[in-house]
Write a protein that holds these residues in place. Structure first.
Motif, PDB file in Angstrom:
ATOM      1  N   ILE A 166       0.851  -1.198   0.000  1.00  0.00           N
ATOM      2  CA  ILE A 166       0.000   0.000   0.000  1.00  0.00           C
ATOM      3  C   ILE A 166       0.884   1.244   0.000  1.00  0.00           C
ATOM      4  O   ILE A 166       0.619   2.220  -0.686  1.00  0.00           O
ATOM      5  CB  ILE A 166      -0.935   0.013   1.227  1.00  0.00           C
ATOM      6  CG1 ILE A 166      -1.907  -1.168   1.143  1.00  0.00           C
ATOM      7  CG2 ILE A 166      -1.691   1.332   1.328  1.00  0.00           C
ATOM      8  CD1 ILE A 166      -2.795  -1.325   2.358  1.00  0.00           C
ATOM      9  N   SER A 167       1.966   1.180   0.767  1.00  0.00           N
ATOM     10  CA  SER A 167       2.946   2.275   0.801  1.00  0.00           C
ATOM     11  C   SER A 167       4.318   1.678   1.051  1.00  0.00           C
ATOM     12  O   SER A 167       4.457   0.531   1.495  1.00  0.00           O
ATOM     13  CB  SER A 167       2.602   3.290   1.892  1.00  0.00           C
ATOM     14  OG  SER A 167       2.647   2.673   3.168  1.00  0.00           O
ATOM     15  N   MET A 168       5.345   2.476   0.768  1.00  0.00           N
ATOM     16  CA  MET A 168       6.717   2.005   0.894  1.00  0.00           C
ATOM     17  C   MET A 168       7.631   3.202   1.115  1.00  0.00           C
ATOM     18  O   MET A 168       7.411   4.270   0.538  1.00  0.00           O
ATOM     19  CB  MET A 168       7.122   1.240  -0.372  1.00  0.00           C
ATOM     20  CG  MET A 168       8.545   0.733  -0.390  1.00  0.00           C
ATOM     21  SD  MET A 168       8.981  -0.055  -1.961  1.00  0.00           S
ATOM     22  CE  MET A 168       8.147  -1.621  -1.812  1.00  0.00           C
ATOM     23  N   TRP A 176      14.618  -0.611  -4.962  1.00  0.00           N
ATOM     24  CA  TRP A 176      13.833  -1.619  -5.662  1.00  0.00           C
ATOM     25  C   TRP A 176      13.719  -1.316  -7.155  1.00  0.00           C
ATOM     26  O   TRP A 176      13.707  -2.217  -7.985  1.00  0.00           O
ATOM     27  CB  TRP A 176      12.451  -1.696  -5.020  1.00  0.00           C
ATOM     28  CG  TRP A 176      11.584  -2.800  -5.517  1.00  0.00           C
ATOM     29  CD1 TRP A 176      10.526  -2.694  -6.361  1.00  0.00           C
ATOM     30  CD2 TRP A 176      11.687  -4.203  -5.203  1.00  0.00           C
ATOM     31  NE1 TRP A 176       9.956  -3.916  -6.592  1.00  0.00           N
ATOM     32  CE2 TRP A 176      10.649  -4.873  -5.896  1.00  0.00           C
ATOM     33  CE3 TRP A 176      12.557  -4.950  -4.403  1.00  0.00           C
ATOM     34  CZ2 TRP A 176      10.458  -6.250  -5.822  1.00  0.00           C
ATOM     35  CZ3 TRP A 176      12.362  -6.326  -4.326  1.00  0.00           C
ATOM     36  CH2 TRP A 176      11.329  -6.960  -5.021  1.00  0.00           C
ATOM     37  N   THR A 177      13.620  -0.030  -7.500  1.00  0.00           N
ATOM     38  CA  THR A 177      13.433   0.356  -8.900  1.00  0.00           C
ATOM     39  C   THR A 177      14.694   0.897  -9.566  1.00  0.00           C
ATOM     40  O   THR A 177      14.683   1.160 -10.772  1.00  0.00           O
ATOM     41  CB  THR A 177      12.334   1.427  -9.015  1.00  0.00           C
ATOM     42  OG1 THR A 177      12.715   2.565  -8.233  1.00  0.00           O
ATOM     43  CG2 THR A 177      10.997   0.900  -8.528  1.00  0.00           C
ATOM     44  N   GLY A 178      15.762   1.109  -8.790  1.00  0.00           N
ATOM     45  CA  GLY A 178      16.978   1.669  -9.361  1.00  0.00           C
ATOM     46  C   GLY A 178      16.863   3.145  -9.680  1.00  0.00           C
ATOM     47  O   GLY A 178      17.687   3.685 -10.424  1.00  0.00           O
ATOM     48  N   GLU A 179      15.868   3.812  -9.125  1.00  0.00           N
ATOM     49  CA  GLU A 179      15.662   5.239  -9.372  1.00  0.00           C
ATOM     50  C   GLU A 179      16.370   6.063  -8.294  1.00  0.00           C
ATOM     51  O   GLU A 179      16.863   5.526  -7.298  1.00  0.00           O
ATOM     52  CB  GLU A 179      14.163   5.566  -9.350  1.00  0.00           C
ATOM     53  CG  GLU A 179      13.348   4.845 -10.408  1.00  0.00           C
ATOM     54  CD  GLU A 179      13.449   5.508 -11.771  1.00  0.00           C
ATOM     55  OE1 GLU A 179      14.262   6.440 -11.937  1.00  0.00           O
ATOM     56  OE2 GLU A 179      12.702   5.092 -12.670  1.00  0.00           O
ATOM     57  N   GLU A 180      16.394   7.378  -8.487  1.00  0.00           N
ATOM     58  CA  GLU A 180      16.979   8.301  -7.513  1.00  0.00           C
ATOM     59  C   GLU A 180      16.017   9.465  -7.280  1.00  0.00           C
ATOM     60  O   GLU A 180      15.323   9.903  -8.199  1.00  0.00           O
ATOM     61  CB  GLU A 180      18.325   8.836  -8.001  1.00  0.00           C
ATOM     62  CG  GLU A 180      19.402   7.766  -8.120  1.00  0.00           C
ATOM     63  CD  GLU A 180      20.733   8.344  -8.584  1.00  0.00           C
ATOM     64  OE1 GLU A 180      20.800   9.578  -8.788  1.00  0.00           O
ATOM     65  OE2 GLU A 180      21.682   7.569  -8.753  1.00  0.00           O
ATOM     66  N   GLY A 181      15.986   9.972  -6.038  1.00  0.00           N
ATOM     67  CA  GLY A 181      15.100  11.093  -5.714  1.00  0.00           C
ATOM     68  C   GLY A 181      13.643  10.661  -5.698  1.00  0.00           C
ATOM     69  O   GLY A 181      13.330   9.480  -5.626  1.00  0.00           O
ATOM     70  N   ASP A 182      12.739  11.663  -5.790  1.00  0.00           N
ATOM     71  CA  ASP A 182      11.308  11.341  -5.756  1.00  0.00           C
ATOM     72  C   ASP A 182      10.553  11.828  -6.989  1.00  0.00           C
ATOM     73  O   ASP A 182       9.336  11.655  -7.087  1.00  0.00           O
ATOM     74  CB  ASP A 182      10.672  11.913  -4.493  1.00  0.00           C
ATOM     75  CG  ASP A 182      10.808  13.441  -4.415  1.00  0.00           C
ATOM     76  OD1 ASP A 182      11.412  14.031  -5.332  1.00  0.00           O
ATOM     77  OD2 ASP A 182      10.311  14.023  -3.442  1.00  0.00           O
ATOM     78  N   GLY A 183      11.253  12.435  -7.936  1.00  0.00           N
ATOM     79  CA  GLY A 183      10.588  12.947  -9.138  1.00  0.00           C
ATOM     80  C   GLY A 183       9.921  11.864  -9.966  1.00  0.00           C
ATOM     81  O   GLY A 183       8.882  12.092 -10.582  1.00  0.00           O
ATOM     82  N   CYS A 192       4.444  10.941  -3.194  1.00  0.00           N
ATOM     83  CA  CYS A 192       5.451  10.759  -2.145  1.00  0.00           C
ATOM     84  C   CYS A 192       5.213  11.825  -1.075  1.00  0.00           C
ATOM     85  O   CYS A 192       5.305  13.022  -1.352  1.00  0.00           O
ATOM     86  CB  CYS A 192       6.848  10.885  -2.741  1.00  0.00           C
ATOM     87  SG  CYS A 192       8.177  10.576  -1.556  1.00  0.00           S
ATOM     88  N   VAL A 193       4.885  11.364   0.137  1.00  0.00           N
ATOM     89  CA  VAL A 193       4.600  12.279   1.241  1.00  0.00           C
ATOM     90  C   VAL A 193       5.493  11.928   2.419  1.00  0.00           C
ATOM     91  O   VAL A 193       5.463  10.801   2.919  1.00  0.00           O
ATOM     92  CB  VAL A 193       3.119  12.181   1.673  1.00  0.00           C
ATOM     93  CG1 VAL A 193       2.838  13.150   2.813  1.00  0.00           C
ATOM     94  CG2 VAL A 193       2.201  12.450   0.485  1.00  0.00           C
ATOM     95  N   ASP A 194       6.297  12.909   2.847  1.00  0.00           N
ATOM     96  CA  ASP A 194       7.194  12.712   4.003  1.00  0.00           C
ATOM     97  C   ASP A 194       8.069  11.466   3.854  1.00  0.00           C
ATOM     98  O   ASP A 194       8.232  10.669   4.784  1.00  0.00           O
ATOM     99  CB  ASP A 194       6.382  12.619   5.305  1.00  0.00           C
ATOM    100  CG  ASP A 194       5.614  13.901   5.596  1.00  0.00           C
ATOM    101  OD1 ASP A 194       6.123  14.981   5.225  1.00  0.00           O
ATOM    102  OD2 ASP A 194       4.519  13.819   6.178  1.00  0.00           O
ATOM    103  N   GLY A 195       8.612  11.275   2.688  1.00  0.00           N
ATOM    104  CA  GLY A 195       9.529  10.152   2.461  1.00  0.00           C
ATOM    105  C   GLY A 195       8.849   8.803   2.323  1.00  0.00           C
ATOM    106  O   GLY A 195       9.511   7.759   2.382  1.00  0.00           O
TER     107      GLY A 195
END
Length: 200
Positions: A166-168, A176-183, A192-195
């Protein structure tokens, strides 16, 4: 042969020697690529057949559908299994002995095997996949070929996350996705809320 010669120094010379020793039978003695290469004796100390085989396997792996890796496993079997034993003609008094060793040991293809497990449907592990992209044990060629599956792995990882959570936490989602940041979260249709990544 042109591709192989760059990765296996001395291959052309070895092929010439093999042809001279077999004479006219050269054209009929070669049954397949794996069998013919197994008979070569490359004396150069920089024999890169394992690297070439690993690149070939990785290429088949990243081009295969996620639900089917038959080409990968078929090639792996050919490269690591001894050639089949052949029956000699009845009237042949001194049958020629053929080598029964495999072209490559399974341990020489460990990087490709790890990638196969990480990308398999049953054991899908994107974190392991992204670690393999920076694994110094492999050559840059192997890592580049494996990176061609990166977009597909990210999409599969995102689908698994949506179905399972539900959230992570953002840090874990990035691993998990190999992404960076929250964009990237907004582009995927989440927030994305409060990390914390809200998946539903």
């Amino acid at each position: 042969m042109s591709s192989l010669s760059g990765l296996v120094p001395g291959l052309y010379h070895a092929v010439d020697d093999t042809g001279k020793s077999k004479g006219k039978a050269k054209a009929t003695a070669v049954d397949d690529l794996v069998g013919s290469l197994s008979d070569l004796a490359v004396e150069d100390c920089h024999d890169n057949r394992a690297q070439f085989a690993s690149i070939l396997l990785l290429l088949q792996l990243v081009q295969s559908e996620s639900s089917s890796t038959s080409a990968f496993h078929s090639t792996l079997s050919q490269l690591t299994s001894p050639p089949p034993t052949r029956l000699h003609p009845k009237f042949e008094r001194t049958p020629t002995t053929r080598q029964t060793r495999s072209l490559l040991p399974l341990t020489a293809l460990s990087y490709a095997l790890e990638a196969s497990r990480a990308l398999s449907v049953e054991r899908f592990d994107p974190i392991k996949y992204f670690k393999l992209l920076t694994d110094e044990r492999a050559s840059s060629y192997e890592r580049i070929v494996l990176s061609w599956a990166e977009d597909n792995v990210r999409d599969r990882a995102w689908e698994v996350m949506k179905r399972a959570y539900i959230s992570m936490g953002l840090d874990w989602a990035c691993r998990w996705t190999g992404e960076e940041g929250d964009g990237w979260v907004v582009k995927k249709g989440a927030a994305c809320v409060d990390g914390v990544v809200r998946l539903r």
